[in-house]
Design an enzyme around this catalytic site. Structure first.
Site, PDB file in Angstrom:
ATOM      1  CG  HIS A  78      -1.951  -1.073   1.217  1.00 54.27           C
ATOM      2  ND1 HIS A  78      -3.230  -0.933   0.739  1.00 54.27           N
ATOM      3  CD2 HIS A  78      -1.866  -2.344   1.658  1.00 54.27           C
ATOM      4  CE1 HIS A  78      -3.887  -2.080   0.889  1.00 54.27           C
ATOM      5  NE2 HIS A  78      -3.078  -2.956   1.440  1.00 54.27           N
ATOM      6  CG  ASN A  97      -7.973  -4.322   1.009  1.00 50.90           C
ATOM      7  OD1 ASN A  97      -7.273  -3.340   1.265  1.00 50.90           O
ATOM      8  ND2 ASN A  97      -7.493  -5.548   0.989  1.00 50.90           N
TER       9      ASN A  97
HETATM   10 FE1  HDE Z   1      -2.513  -4.821   5.375  1.00 51.63          FE
HETATM   11  N1  HDE Z   1      -0.715  -4.050   5.889  1.00 51.63           N
HETATM   12  N2  HDE Z   1      -1.914  -6.647   5.949  1.00 51.63           N
HETATM   13  N3  HDE Z   1      -4.303  -5.663   4.755  1.00 51.63           N
HETATM   14  N4  HDE Z   1      -3.176  -3.050   4.779  1.00 51.63           N
HETATM   15  C1  HDE Z   1      -0.347  -2.770   5.754  1.00 51.63           C
HETATM   16  O1  HDE Z   1       0.744  -1.510   7.399  1.00 51.63           O
HETATM   17  C2  HDE Z   1      -0.825  -6.895   6.702  1.00 51.63           C
HETATM   18  C3  HDE Z   1      -4.664  -6.961   4.866  1.00 51.63           C
HETATM   19  C4  HDE Z   1      -4.431  -2.726   4.371  1.00 51.63           C
HETATM   20  O2  HDE Z   1      -3.163   3.471   4.101  1.00 51.63           O
HETATM   21  C5  HDE Z   1       0.973  -2.475   6.402  1.00 51.63           C
HETATM   22  O3  HDE Z   1       1.058   0.699   7.781  1.00 51.63           O
HETATM   23  C6  HDE Z   1      -0.770  -8.279   7.060  1.00 51.63           C
HETATM   24  C7  HDE Z   1      -6.073  -7.132   4.670  1.00 51.63           C
HETATM   25  C8  HDE Z   1      -4.485  -1.330   4.029  1.00 51.63           C
HETATM   26  O4  HDE Z   1      -1.552   3.281   5.566  1.00 51.63           O
HETATM   27  C9  HDE Z   1       1.364  -3.804   7.029  1.00 51.63           C
HETATM   28  C10 HDE Z   1      -1.876  -8.849   6.474  1.00 51.63           C
HETATM   29  C11 HDE Z   1      -6.549  -5.874   4.438  1.00 51.63           C
HETATM   30  C12 HDE Z   1      -3.206  -0.838   4.270  1.00 51.63           C
HETATM   31  C13 HDE Z   1       0.202  -4.681   6.636  1.00 51.63           C
HETATM   32  C14 HDE Z   1      -2.593  -7.823   5.800  1.00 51.63           C
HETATM   33  C15 HDE Z   1      -5.424  -4.974   4.493  1.00 51.63           C
HETATM   34  C16 HDE Z   1      -2.415  -1.934   4.754  1.00 51.63           C
HETATM   35  C17 HDE Z   1       1.989  -1.821   5.518  1.00 51.63           C
HETATM   36  C18 HDE Z   1      -2.291 -10.315   6.500  1.00 51.63           C
HETATM   37  C19 HDE Z   1      -7.990  -5.457   4.142  1.00 51.63           C
HETATM   38  C20 HDE Z   1      -2.717   0.571   4.036  1.00 51.63           C
HETATM   39  C21 HDE Z   1       2.057  -0.363   5.939  1.00 51.63           C
HETATM   40  C22 HDE Z   1      -2.624 -10.788   7.741  1.00 51.63           C
HETATM   41  C23 HDE Z   1      -8.902  -5.767   5.192  1.00 51.63           C
HETATM   42  C24 HDE Z   1      -2.929   1.432   5.240  1.00 51.63           C
HETATM   43  C25 HDE Z   1       1.250  -0.291   7.117  1.00 51.63           C
HETATM   44  C26 HDE Z   1      -2.510   2.844   4.944  1.00 51.63           C
HETATM   45  C27 HDE Z   1      -1.077  -1.815   5.153  1.00 51.63           C
HETATM   46  C28 HDE Z   1       0.141  -5.961   7.036  1.00 51.63           C
HETATM   47  C29 HDE Z   1      -3.761  -8.081   5.059  1.00 51.63           C
HETATM   48  C30 HDE Z   1      -5.578  -3.574   4.259  1.00 51.63           C
HETATM   49  C31 HDE Z   1       2.702  -4.352   6.623  1.00 51.63           C
HETATM   50  C32 HDE Z   1       0.300  -8.934   7.889  1.00 51.63           C
HETATM   51  C33 HDE Z   1      -6.860  -8.433   4.749  1.00 51.63           C
HETATM   52  C34 HDE Z   1      -5.678  -0.568   3.509  1.00 51.63           C
HETATM   53  O5  HDE Z   1       1.451  -3.703   8.404  1.00 51.63           O
END
Ligand code: HDE
Length: 742
Positions: free
Chosen positions: A114, A187
């Site tokens: 992201h 999302n």
């Molecule tokens: Fe994320 N995800 N994600 N994700 N995600 C990040 O956090 C992660 C997942 C989502 O505008 C990171 O600050 C893991 C689902 C958005 O700043 C990180 C898993 C959904 C954003 C991270 C998921 C998301 C992130 C990277 C699996 C929808 C952007 C930078 C378990 C429900 C937020 C940060 C923004 C960002 C980890 C899966 C949505 C690395 C480990 C499912 C919208 O922490």
């Protein structure tokens, strides 16, 4: 011999200030920070939470004097300090060194996923109280507005990648409630690729550029991604969504948002209700087509962020309804799938969405870095009354988001940054660390303590404080995937059969496109073997598109349910807006074009609450039939039709002849035609269509503007957004009759 440097604005001709129209900061600073003309005092720019940050001094003319970060007035920002005019630079030049030091450290690590995102401020307003099911303060008082910040994003691309990548979009909302920040980090697709957070690094590694060659950027059309996917059957429901037009939204304003996981709402008695969160755009759902997306990425890589910025700046505030699907254990037990499995959704036909509020984005950021880049969302940020379920993806996220902020923002004090700071009172004994911005007062920095009520600092509050839902957990400690997560294809099929034929075609096209970029035939074939479990017609179409024999079906962990009913809400086209509001008409004008038609067109656009841009052979604009001059927003090769929802060709005969010789003008009409857009044209435009090779193909969505009266009917026709029947005629991939459901 060293001389005192002369004052700014009296410098030699090598200074940019001497270039006509150049502004070295005075004008901008004046506009941003009006000060009394005779002020001769130091004043503070707003620092974090209004505390004085850097000081700027005001000269007698009211223009802020540039200073170093230490507040020392700068006399010369054009030349470094040297020993003589042609001599060596001096280490003593603290202004140069500070400026360069700061510049060298301007970047922070981009988000690992992201990375490319765009944010805006707004508010959440409650329209239906949820006090029946939750104690969450934000859900109690109808009509109350709570400040919010939203960041939309793509997932796979780096910070500088293009907006129209085929990708999931992040829809992260921070709501600054009176009982702390609530981050709903969602999302635009309601399900996810994987079921257990431990697979996230593998998923993301496979989607990102391949590690040896560092390409392709912001694309899943490569071997590693499809290799992982074809070895991960649980991903196929989400794959159907990412291959659909959901992954190429027309605008951030025209997409839904989903909390994805099952969460809990908890009332004052500790009773829990399961909940899934939905954001539904008032603008209606809308996407572009793939060929258009590819071209938008070249013509305007900032298409989505520009669209959001322009809409909010123009006062057309995007709005979403917040909906909740509420259900209890009994429903969860009776549902065909596990509500803790993030690869599954709950169809709205089974659990209706109750609309409880609205989110309005009404303010662009002041500074992209300070706000959009530094905002730190953490799924663990939930106020009392909202709680987690045991979804193993959510549980893993709760670790990852806090952890990632340490790397990105450099220390534990990122909540001191204004965009991340709660807007409610805060009190705790956490202290020190990098960049601590608060000055804790007093002697007590621990508890319990005996410094009394006034000096002893905050105390816990068992009644108001966050209390986890008292879920009973037992069972052996083990690494397993629940049997209840084993169905991988039923909802993928349900999604596919819920689409209109055009949308089904786009899914087939996307799969063929992506797999055509995959080099290894075994990966292509293995992917198709999963499609056989989803829909035989789709598998046949994709196999045909790839020149493959349809393989045997992949072994399914559990036989798919093949009779799940279609769900209306899963289709974009069935949930379109039926309005051209907020959409953009591109008007290609030439010298001598009919002024009456042009003016009537503008009126019709305004009546529809839409917007327009003028495109012309030269950026200086055109002179219309009555001598009126009209400035152009775009020169024709800088404003291709992919940037517009519909187009009008308003040209004179001479203008059409001129444009007929221009490749970009011909692309303008052929692309608009191929992308199934509504096209209006003055009869003089016909030679351009002829030269572009589409004169014989024009259909009912290509509407002649014989006179000014025809313009209103055209703009109203644009409410349909696209003329989809045309696609079946303009795309070779439409020909194989494979997409009927078998
Ligand atoms: Fe994320 N995800 N994600 N994700 N995600 C990040 O956090 C992660 C997942 C989502 O505008 C990171 O600050 C893991 C689902 C958005 O700043 C990180 C898993 C959904 C954003 C991270 C998921 C998301 C992130 C990277 C699996 C929808 C952007 C930078 C378990 C429900 C937020 C940060 C923004 C960002 C980890 C899966 C949505 C690395 C480990 C499912 C919208 O922490």
């Amino acid at each position: 011999m060293a001389k005192t440097p002369p004052k700014p604005n009296t410098k030699s001709s090598t200074k940019p200030a001497d270039i006509a129209g150049a502004d070295i900061g005075g004008e901008t600073a004046k506009k941003a920070t009006p000060v009394p003309a005779d002020a001769d005092i130091a004043y503070a720019f707003d620092g974090p939470q209004g505390a004085g940050g850097e000081t700027h001094q005001i000269a007698g003319n009211g223009v802020a004097t540039m200073t170093t970060q230490q507040g020392i007035p700068v006399a010369d920002d054009q030349n470094s300090l040297k020993q003589g005019a042609r001599g060596p630079s001096l280490l003593e030049d603290f202004h140069f060194r500070e400026k360069m030091f700061h510049f060298d450290h301007e970047r922070i690590p981009e988000r690992v996923v992201h990375a490319r995102g765009y944010g805006a401020h707004g508010f959440f307003e409650l329209t239906d109280s949820l006090s029946d099911v939750t104690r969450a303060d934000v859900f109690q008082r109808v009509g109350e507005r709570t400040p919010a910040f939203v960041r939309f994003s793509t997932v796979a691309g780096s910070k500088g990648s293009a907006d129209l990548a085929r990708d999931v979009r992040g829809f992260a909302v921070k709501i600054y409630t009176q009982e702390g920040n609530w981050d709903l980090v969602g999302n635009n697709i309601p399900v996810f690729f994987i079921q257990d957070a431990i697979k996230f690094p593998d998923l993301i590694h496979s989607a990102k550029p391949e590690p040896d060659r560092a390409f392709p950027q912001a694309q899943t059309a490569h071997d590693n991604f499809w290799d992982f996917i074809s070895l991960t059957p649980e991903s196929f429901h989400m794959v159907m969504w990412t291959m659909s037009d959901r992954a190429i939204p027309r605008s951030l304003r025209t997409m839904e948002g989903f909390g994805v996981h099952t969460f809990r709402l908890v009332d004052a008695q500790g009773k829990s209700t399961f909940v899934k969160f939905h954001w539904k755009p008032k603008q209606g759902l809308q996407s572009v087509v793939w060929n258009e997306a590819v071209k938008i990425n070249g013509a305007d890589p900032d298409f989505h962020r520009r669209d959001l910025w322009d809409a909010i700046s123009a006062g057309d505030f995007p709005e979403w309804e917040l909906g909740v699907q509420l259900f209890d254990d009994a429903f969860a037990d009776s549902f065909d799938f596990d509500v803790l499995d993030a690869t599954k959704l709950i169809p709205e036909e089974l659990v209706p969405v109750r609309i409880v509020g609205r989110l309005v984005l009404d303010r662009v950021v002041d500074n992209f870095f300070a706000e959009t880049e530094q905002v730190a969302f953490c799924t663990q940020n939930v106020p009392p009354g909202i709680d987690f379920s045991n979804d193993p993806l959510l549980q893993g996220r709760n670790f990852s988001y806090l952890d990632t902020q340490l790397k990105r923002l450099g220390g534990p004090n990122f909540t001191h940054i204004p965009i991340n700071a709660p807007k409610c009172p805060m009190a705790h004994f956490q202290q020190d660390g990098h960049m601590a911005m608060h000055n804790p007062k007093g002697r007590a920095n621990y508890e319990p303590n005996s410094w009394g009520a006034t000096q002893g600092g905050p105390r816990e509050d068992p009644a108001r404080g966050f209390t986890s839902f008292a879920e009973v957990a037992d069972g052996p400690k083990q690494r397993v995937r629940s049997e209840t997560f084993a169905d991988h294809y039923s909802q993928a099929r349900q999604f596919f059969v819920s689409q209109t034929p055009v949308e089904q075609k786009h899914i087939g096209d996307a799969l063929v496109f992506e797999l055509s970029k995959v080099e290894r035939p075994d990966i292509r074939s293995r992917t198709v073997s999963h499609l056989v479990n989803i829909d035989a017609g789709l598998a046949a179409t994709v196999a045909d598109g790839l020149g493959l024999a349809v393989p045997d079906a992949a072994v399914a962990a559990r036989p798919p349910i093949t009779d799940l009913p279609a769900s209306e809400k899963l289709s974009i086209l069935k949930n379109g807006p039926d309005s051209f509001k907020g959409r953009k008409l591109g008007i290609l004008l030439s010298d001598g074009a009919d002024v009456a038609v042009f003016k009537a067109l503008l009126k019709a656009v305004e009546a529809e609450d839409a917007v327009y841009e003028v495109i012309a052979p030269r950026i200086s604009g055109v002179t219309l039939s009555d001598g009126t001059t009209v400035a152009a927003k775009q020169k024709v090769d800088g404003g291709p039709s992919v940037l517009f929802d519909a187009v009008a060709i308003v040209v004179s005969a001479q203008g059409a002849d001129l444009l007929s010789m221009d490749a970009a003008a011909k692309d303008f009409v052929t692309d608009a035609f191929a992308h199934c857009k509504f096209i209006a044209f003055t009869p003089e435009a016909e030679p351009l269509f002829a030269k572009a090779g589409i004169a014989g193909d024009l259909d009912e969505a290509c509407m002649p503007l014989e006179n000014a009266k025809d313009t209103a009917a055209f703009v109203q026709a644009c409410r349909a957004l696209r003329h989809w029947p045309r696609e079946m005629k303009v795309d070779l991939d439409a020909k194989p009759a494979g997409l009927q459901r078998s």
